[in-house]
Design a protein around this motif. Structure first.
Motif, short mmCIF file in Angstrom:
data_model
loop_
_atom_site.label_atom_id
_atom_site.label_comp_id
_atom_site.label_asym_id
_atom_site.label_seq_id
_atom_site.Cartn_x
_atom_site.Cartn_y
_atom_site.Cartn_z
N ASP A 1 0.86 -1.21 0.00
CA ASP A 1 0.00 0.00 0.00
C ASP A 1 0.88 1.24 0.00
O ASP A 1 0.64 2.20 -0.74
N VAL B 1 2.42 1.83 -3.36
CA VAL B 1 1.46 2.37 -4.33
C VAL B 1 1.30 3.88 -4.10
O VAL B 1 1.31 4.67 -5.05
N GLU B 2 1.20 4.27 -2.83
CA GLU B 2 1.10 5.71 -2.50
C GLU B 2 2.33 6.46 -2.99
O GLU B 2 2.22 7.56 -3.53
N LEU C 1 4.29 5.69 -5.49
CA LEU C 1 4.22 5.83 -6.96
C LEU C 1 3.24 6.94 -7.34
O LEU C 1 3.53 7.77 -8.21
N ARG C 2 2.06 6.96 -6.68
CA ARG C 2 1.04 7.98 -7.01
C ARG C 2 1.56 9.38 -6.73
O ARG C 2 1.18 10.34 -7.41
N ALA C 3 2.43 9.51 -5.72
CA ALA C 3 2.95 10.83 -5.34
C ALA C 3 4.20 11.20 -6.17
O ALA C 3 4.83 12.23 -5.91
N ASP D 1 6.28 6.23 -11.69
CA ASP D 1 5.11 6.35 -12.56
C ASP D 1 5.55 6.80 -13.96
O ASP D 1 6.04 7.92 -14.12
N ASN E 1 4.34 10.16 -15.29
CA ASN E 1 4.67 11.37 -14.51
C ASN E 1 6.11 11.79 -14.84
O ASN E 1 7.07 11.16 -14.43
N ARG F 1 -2.18 -3.06 -8.39
CA ARG F 1 -2.81 -2.10 -7.48
C ARG F 1 -2.55 -0.66 -7.96
O ARG F 1 -3.41 0.20 -7.79
N PHE F 2 -1.39 -0.41 -8.55
CA PHE F 2 -1.09 0.94 -9.05
C PHE F 2 -1.96 1.25 -10.28
O PHE F 2 -2.47 2.35 -10.43
N GLY G 1 -1.26 1.74 -13.44
CA GLY G 1 -0.66 2.36 -14.63
C GLY G 1 0.64 1.68 -15.01
O GLY G 1 1.01 0.66 -14.45
#
Ligand code: TXA
Ligand code: MG
Length: 299
Positions: free
Chosen positions: A5, A8-9, A11-13, A30, A33, A122-123, A125
């Motif tokens: 988890d 994943v956070e 990567l999103r950030a 990512d 990004n 879960r990511f 992308g």
């Protein structure tokens, strides 16, 4: 929150994750990004014209990244994914040219490692991930290797244990009329040729993907190549302080341990490594390629 988890956070950030794969650990960010992609290049110290491989969770997402999928790529991915195969295909317009090093092609792969697959699923992308080492150094095959190389420059490292294959993916350029192997890797050249029915250009020289410089995959120690165990014994008589690396009796195990053995030699303070080359067949193609490059750094 589980460690996946958290990853994943990250990567999103736009942060960077040490990601275990079946080949080597990747430095994952990512792929959509540009700031994250720039950071990958900065942390590795990698020239901007050396493209990154985009890792996917499922075959359907190829069309998010590829402008078209050549028939040879379809055949190869159907047989080899998830697994140590990267296909080069024409890049979709939306793919950042930072990822492709300014080219119109993109490298895609689905890794066969449960932790990588969970992260990718879960990511959701595409994840750009070169090997998680500083540019030119030996690739990492354990979480500790990643920390040894990158320290706090990576936001979180997922520990998936030692990588089972141990050498990088086989890269096949499917954008040319006759596909060609740019880097031998975890899927033997013979297997790729059989899948393509012989329609394959197999280079005899060193691998030719950009970034596959003559000198690469290099430990600090000087690497001397021996073509047989007997030749290694003769060389050892001349270099009495050298450490011998010889896995030719079991090629899958040689591939799996190769980078750890080179790192161990450095950790032990060895000034010279005598490495025994396997025959050029099966995984031997990839092992020979990496040893040639390791040896080229201290001619
Ligand atoms: O097994 C692997 O492939 C590992 C794991 C982490 O997936 N990744 C890996 O990435 O080895 P890297 O960046 O260390 O090596 C990828 C190689 C580079 O030599 C790069 O230049 C080449 O692939 N490459 C990637 N995309 C390319 C493209 N569009 N055209 C030509 N070469 C490309
Ligand atoms: Mg690499």
């Amino acid at each position: 929150m589980s460690i996946v988890d958290e990853a994943v956070e990250v990567l999103r950030a736009g942060g960077l994750v040490g990601m275990p794969t079946e080949t080597v650990y990747g430095l994952a960010g990512d792929a959509s990004n540009d700031a994250a992609v720039r950071r990958i290049f900065a942390v590795k110290g990698r020239p901007a014209d050396h493209p990154l491989i985009v890792h996917l969770a499922d075959v359907e997402s190829i069309t998010d990244w590829a402008a078209s999928v050549p028939p040879a790529a379809l055949v190869l991915v159907a047989a080899c994914w998830p697994g140590p195969l990267t296909v080069l295909v024409p890049a979709a317009d939306r793919v950042s040219r930072l990822v492709t090093g300014g080219r119109n092609t993109v490298g895609l792969r689905i890794p066969a490692h449960p932790v990588a697959l969970e992260l990718l699923e879960r990511f959701g992308g595409g994840v750009a991930a070169p090997s998680a080492n500083r540019f030119g150094h030996v690739s990492p095959t354990t979480a500790q290797h990643v920390l040894d190389d990158l320290g706090t420059d990576v936001d979180v490292v997922l520990d998936g244990g030692p990588c089972p294959v141990g050498v990088e993916s086989t890269i096949v350029d499917c954008t040319t009329p006759v596909p060609q192997i740019l880097r031998p890797g975890g899927i033997p050249n013979e297997h790729i040729a059989a899948l393509l029915g012989g329609e394959l250009h197999q280079p005899s020289g060193p691998s030719r993907a950009p970034g596959m410089l003559a000198s690469h995959y290099a430990p600090r120690a000087r690497v001397i190549l021996a073509e047989s165990t007997a030749e290694a014994a003769a060389l050892l008589a001349e270099h009495t302080d050298a450490c011998v690396v010889d896995g030719t009796a079991d090629l899958p195990m040689y591939a799996q341990q190769l980078y750890a053995l080179l790192r161990d030699a450095d950790a032990a303070g060895a000034s010279t490594v005598i490495a025994v080359m396997p025959p050029a067949a099966g995984l031997g193609h990839a092992i020979r390629d990496r040893l040639h490059k390791a040896a080229a750094s201290h001619p």
